[in-house]
Scaffold this motif. Structure first.
Motif, PDB file in Angstrom:
ATOM      1  N   ALA A   1       0.841  -1.209   0.000  1.00  0.00           N
ATOM      2  CA  ALA A   1       0.000   0.000   0.000  1.00  0.00           C
ATOM      3  C   ALA A   1       0.868   1.249   0.000  1.00  0.00           C
ATOM      4  N   CYS A   2       1.942   1.225   0.773  1.00  0.00           N
ATOM      5  CA  CYS A   2       2.852   2.371   0.837  1.00  0.00           C
ATOM      6  C   CYS A   2       3.496   2.622  -0.528  1.00  0.00           C
ATOM      7  N   ARG A   3       3.981   1.558  -1.153  1.00  0.00           N
ATOM      8  CA  ARG A   3       4.629   1.700  -2.460  1.00  0.00           C
ATOM      9  C   ARG A   3       3.635   2.173  -3.522  1.00  0.00           C
ATOM     10  N   ALA A   4       2.415   1.646  -3.486  1.00  0.00           N
ATOM     11  CA  ALA A   4       1.392   2.087  -4.440  1.00  0.00           C
ATOM     12  C   ALA A   4       1.026   3.547  -4.192  1.00  0.00           C
ATOM     13  N   LEU A   5       0.938   3.941  -2.927  1.00  0.00           N
ATOM     14  CA  LEU A   5       0.633   5.326  -2.565  1.00  0.00           C
ATOM     15  C   LEU A   5       1.684   6.276  -3.132  1.00  0.00           C
ATOM     16  N   VAL A   6       2.953   5.952  -2.924  1.00  0.00           N
ATOM     17  CA  VAL A   6       4.038   6.808  -3.424  1.00  0.00           C
ATOM     18  C   VAL A   6       4.029   6.835  -4.953  1.00  0.00           C
ATOM     19  N   ASP A   7       3.831   5.677  -5.591  1.00  0.00           N
ATOM     20  CA  ASP A   7       3.758   5.639  -7.059  1.00  0.00           C
ATOM     21  C   ASP A   7       2.655   6.557  -7.578  1.00  0.00           C
ATOM     22  N   GLU A   8       1.490   6.473  -6.968  1.00  0.00           N
ATOM     23  CA  GLU A   8       0.351   7.295  -7.411  1.00  0.00           C
ATOM     24  C   GLU A   8       0.610   8.781  -7.183  1.00  0.00           C
TER      25      GLU A   8
ATOM     26  N   PRO B   1       5.122 -17.097  -6.615  1.00  0.00           N
ATOM     27  CA  PRO B   1       4.939 -18.544  -6.475  1.00  0.00           C
ATOM     28  C   PRO B   1       5.990 -19.209  -5.577  1.00  0.00           C
ATOM     29  N   ALA B   2       7.170 -18.661  -5.526  1.00  0.00           N
ATOM     30  CA  ALA B   2       8.239 -19.286  -4.737  1.00  0.00           C
ATOM     31  C   ALA B   2       8.144 -18.918  -3.251  1.00  0.00           C
ATOM     32  N   THR B   3       7.947 -17.642  -2.961  1.00  0.00           N
ATOM     33  CA  THR B   3       7.969 -17.175  -1.564  1.00  0.00           C
ATOM     34  C   THR B   3       6.579 -16.996  -0.971  1.00  0.00           C
ATOM     35  N   HIS B   4       5.563 -16.947  -1.824  1.00  0.00           N
ATOM     36  CA  HIS B   4       4.175 -16.682  -1.416  1.00  0.00           C
ATOM     37  C   HIS B   4       3.997 -15.275  -0.849  1.00  0.00           C
ATOM     38  N   ARG B   5       4.984 -14.411  -1.047  1.00  0.00           N
ATOM     39  CA  ARG B   5       4.864 -13.020  -0.619  1.00  0.00           C
ATOM     40  C   ARG B   5       3.928 -12.310  -1.577  1.00  0.00           C
ATOM     41  N   LYS B   6       3.133 -11.401  -1.047  1.00  0.00           N
ATOM     42  CA  LYS B   6       2.162 -10.656  -1.842  1.00  0.00           C
ATOM     43  C   LYS B   6       2.754  -9.326  -2.281  1.00  0.00           C
ATOM     44  N   SER B   7       2.427  -8.947  -3.500  1.00  0.00           N
ATOM     45  CA  SER B   7       2.765  -7.605  -3.985  1.00  0.00           C
ATOM     46  C   SER B   7       1.499  -7.061  -4.633  1.00  0.00           C
ATOM     47  N   TYR B   8       1.473  -5.774  -4.841  1.00  0.00           N
ATOM     48  CA  TYR B   8       0.271  -5.124  -5.362  1.00  0.00           C
ATOM     49  C   TYR B   8       0.635  -4.377  -6.637  1.00  0.00           C
ATOM     50  N   VAL B   9      -0.122  -4.669  -7.689  1.00  0.00           N
ATOM     51  CA  VAL B   9       0.182  -4.132  -9.011  1.00  0.00           C
ATOM     52  C   VAL B   9      -1.062  -3.479  -9.592  1.00  0.00           C
ATOM     53  N   ARG B  10      -0.828  -2.492 -10.431  1.00  0.00           N
ATOM     54  CA  ARG B  10      -1.934  -1.856 -11.136  1.00  0.00           C
ATOM     55  C   ARG B  10      -2.579  -2.850 -12.079  1.00  0.00           C
ATOM     56  N   VAL B  11      -3.905  -2.845 -12.119  1.00  0.00           N
ATOM     57  CA  VAL B  11      -4.616  -3.689 -13.075  1.00  0.00           C
ATOM     58  C   VAL B  11      -5.201  -2.836 -14.195  1.00  0.00           C
ATOM     59  N   ILE B  12      -5.166  -1.520 -14.000  1.00  0.00           N
ATOM     60  CA  ILE B  12      -5.617  -0.572 -15.018  1.00  0.00           C
ATOM     61  C   ILE B  12      -4.476   0.420 -15.218  1.00  0.00           C
ATOM     62  N   SER B  13      -3.929   0.482 -16.429  1.00  0.00           N
ATOM     63  CA  SER B  13      -2.789   1.377 -16.657  1.00  0.00           C
ATOM     64  C   SER B  13      -3.249   2.827 -16.721  1.00  0.00           C
ATOM     65  N   HIS B  14      -2.319   3.726 -16.464  1.00  0.00           N
ATOM     66  CA  HIS B  14      -2.619   5.162 -16.546  1.00  0.00           C
ATOM     67  C   HIS B  14      -2.900   5.587 -17.984  1.00  0.00           C
ATOM     68  N   ASP B  15      -2.222   4.951 -18.932  1.00  0.00           N
ATOM     69  CA  ASP B  15      -2.328   5.391 -20.327  1.00  0.00           C
ATOM     70  C   ASP B  15      -3.168   4.482 -21.214  1.00  0.00           C
ATOM     71  N   GLY B  16      -3.802   3.469 -20.625  1.00  0.00           N
ATOM     72  CA  GLY B  16      -4.680   2.609 -21.414  1.00  0.00           C
ATOM     73  C   GLY B  16      -4.011   1.440 -22.100  1.00  0.00           C
ATOM     74  N   THR B  17      -2.703   1.246 -21.894  1.00  0.00           N
ATOM     75  CA  THR B  17      -2.028   0.109 -22.527  1.00  0.00           C
ATOM     76  C   THR B  17      -2.437  -1.184 -21.827  1.00  0.00           C
TER      77      THR B  17
ATOM     78  N   ASP C   1      11.728   3.764  -0.803  1.00  0.00           N
ATOM     79  CA  ASP C   1      12.640   3.055   0.100  1.00  0.00           C
ATOM     80  C   ASP C   1      12.735   3.771   1.446  1.00  0.00           C
ATOM     81  N   ARG C   2      12.828   5.084   1.424  1.00  0.00           N
ATOM     82  CA  ARG C   2      12.997   5.840   2.663  1.00  0.00           C
ATOM     83  C   ARG C   2      11.759   5.765   3.546  1.00  0.00           C
ATOM     84  N   LEU C   3      10.592   5.769   2.943  1.00  0.00           N
ATOM     85  CA  LEU C   3       9.369   5.752   3.732  1.00  0.00           C
ATOM     86  C   LEU C   3       8.847   4.328   3.925  1.00  0.00           C
TER      87      LEU C   3
END
Length: 191
Positions: A30-37, A123-139, A184-186
Motif C-alpha cells: 500500500a505504501c509503495r502504491a501510494l508513493v507511485d500514485e 509462487p516461490a515465496t508466497h509473498r504478496k505484492s500489489y500491481v496496477r490492473v488498469i494502466s494510466h495510459d490505457g495500454t 525506500d525511505r518511507l
C-alpha cells in the motif's frame, strides 16, 4: 495421536507468522502504491503552473492583503522582485506540483486509486505484492496471476489511508523537496 498433536501445534505456530507476513506485505504494498500514485499525479501537473506562498489576511476595511513567506535560504525558488508589475500576486510563487497545498489535496483522494490495483503472489515465496490492473495510459497489462476483487482493494485502500494519515508530514516533506528514493525511505523503513 501424539504425532497428530505435534503436527497440529506446528501448523498452529505458523498461522500468526503467515498473518503477520500478510499484514506486512499489505502495508508495504500500500505504501509503495501510494508513493507511485503521488509521483504520477505530480508528474501530470504543468511545470509552469505556480501557486502563491503566503498568508492571506482580511484588513479592517475588508480588503485582502498577503503576508509574504520567504523561501528558505538556499531554496531554488526565487522570490519575485517587490513591486514587479508583471507579477499579478504580491509574494513568492512556487511550483504548484510539489506545493504543500497540492500534495495535501492529493493525499485526501489518492487512496481511491487503490481500486485500480490487484494482488499478486510470488509462487516461490508466497509473498504478496500489489500491481496496477488498469494502466494510466490505457495500454494492455499482463494480469496473469493477479487477484482482483473487493477484499483486496478494500484492504489496500484501508492500509493506504492509514499510511497517508500517519505519515502525512513525511510524505509532504519528501515529495515537496523531490527527495530521492521516497519508496525506500518511507516504505521500507516505516511500514
Amino acid at each position: 495421536i501424539p504425532a497428530l498433536l505435534g503436527l497440529a501445534l506446528a501448523l498452529a505456530s505458523l498461522l500468526p507468522t503467515a498473518g503477520a507476513r500478510r499484514s506486512q506485505d499489505l502495508h508495504c504494498g500500500a505504501c509503495r502504491a501510494l508513493v507511485d500514485e503521488l509521483e504520477w499525479e505530480i508528474a501530470q501537473v504543468d511545470p509552469r503552473k505556480t501557486i502563491q506562498m503566503g498568508s492571506f489576511r482580511i484588513n479592517p476595511d475588508g480588503s485582502q492583503s498577503v503576508v509574504e513567506v520567504r523561501p528558505l535560504p538556499g531554496s531554488p525558488l526565487p522570490a519575485p522582485l517587490p513591486g514587479d508589475p508583471a507579477d499579478p500576486c504580491p509574494g513568492p510563487q512556487v511550483p504548484y506540483a510539489r506545493s504543500e497545498a497540492h500534495l495535501t489535496e492529493l493525499l485526501e483522494r489518492v487512496c481511491e486509486k487503490m481500486k485500480e490495483y490487484g494482488e499478486k503472489a510470488d509462487p516461490a515465496t508466497h509473498r504478496k505484492s500489489y500491481v496496477r490492473v488498469i494502466s494510466h495510459d490505457g495500454t494492455k497489462m499482463d494480469l496473469s496471476g493477479v487477484k482482483f476483487d473487493g477484499d483486496v482493494t478494500s484492504s489496500l485502500k484501508f492500509a493506504c489511508e492509514s499510511i497517508a494519515e500517519e505519515y502525512e508530514d513525511e510524505l509532504i516533506e519528501f515529495l515537496s523537496h523531490e527527495a530521492e528514493n521516497v519508496k525506500d525511505r518511507l516504505c521500507s523503513k516505516r511500514t
